[in-house]
Design a protein around this motif. Sequence first.
Motif, PDB file in Angstrom:
ATOM      1  N   ALA A   2      32.355  37.434  39.276  1.00 41.99           N
ATOM      2  CA  ALA A   2      33.584  37.888  39.916  1.00 41.99           C
ATOM      3  C   ALA A   2      33.284  38.462  41.294  1.00 41.99           C
ATOM      4  O   ALA A   2      32.189  38.950  41.548  1.00 41.99           O
ATOM      5  CB  ALA A   2      34.259  38.946  39.044  1.00 41.99           C
ATOM      6  N   GLN A   3      34.255  38.390  42.167  1.00 42.35           N
ATOM      7  CA  GLN A   3      34.137  38.972  43.495  1.00 42.35           C
ATOM      8  C   GLN A   3      35.067  40.173  43.591  1.00 42.35           C
ATOM      9  O   GLN A   3      36.109  40.209  42.940  1.00 42.35           O
ATOM     10  CB  GLN A   3      34.530  37.959  44.567  1.00 42.35           C
ATOM     11  N   ILE A   4      34.704  41.125  44.428  1.00 41.93           N
ATOM     12  CA  ILE A   4      35.565  42.267  44.711  1.00 41.93           C
ATOM     13  C   ILE A   4      36.078  42.095  46.126  1.00 41.93           C
ATOM     14  O   ILE A   4      35.303  41.940  47.069  1.00 41.93           O
ATOM     15  CB  ILE A   4      34.805  43.591  44.559  1.00 41.93           C
ATOM     16  N   ASN A   5      37.399  42.081  46.275  1.00 44.50           N
ATOM     17  CA  ASN A   5      38.040  41.882  47.562  1.00 44.50           C
ATOM     18  C   ASN A   5      38.934  43.068  47.874  1.00 44.50           C
ATOM     19  O   ASN A   5      40.003  43.204  47.293  1.00 44.50           O
ATOM     20  CB  ASN A   5      38.852  40.578  47.551  1.00 44.50           C
ATOM     21  N   PRO A   6      38.498  43.939  48.788  1.00 38.38           N
ATOM     22  CA  PRO A   6      39.296  45.122  49.117  1.00 38.38           C
ATOM     23  C   PRO A   6      40.671  44.766  49.676  1.00 38.38           C
ATOM     24  O   PRO A   6      40.819  43.783  50.400  1.00 38.38           O
ATOM     25  CB  PRO A   6      38.470  45.836  50.189  1.00 38.38           C
TER      26      PRO A   6
END
Length: 145
Positions: A2-6
């Motif tokens: 998974a990626q974290i996208n602010p």
Amino acid sequence: MAQINPHINFNGNAEEAFTFYKSIFGGEFVNIMRFKDLASAEFPVAENEANKIMHIALPIGKNILMANDVPESMGRTNENENRSKISISAESKEEADKLFNGLSEGGTIEMPIADSPWGSYFGMFRDKYGIEWMIDFDPKYKGQF
């Protein structure tokens, strides 16, 4: 993985802030949607908010920085929120310096970028839009952490 996208909420200056961020990170916006793009009988948009940003996205590496303007009818967002920071792991000291110096221009430096006691090259600041950032280069990880 998974990626974290602010995602950041702004008080009407999302486009200005993201134009600034684009000048530092480079790249192109992948999506810009204005409130007027969604206007309908079910979703009326005030004339003074029609051109404000409903959604904007700027890819940075494998991640995407996203934002919107909060409509005035929903109240103002906290401009000095301090519960979160955007952390960037640079791939070199040179990249760390470029990002730190560019993004902190006009902002408030909390910790100048320098070699830290824990072994990384690190600095923290609040940019001119009130967003808090941490820039880090750790030669053990080279941008992977």
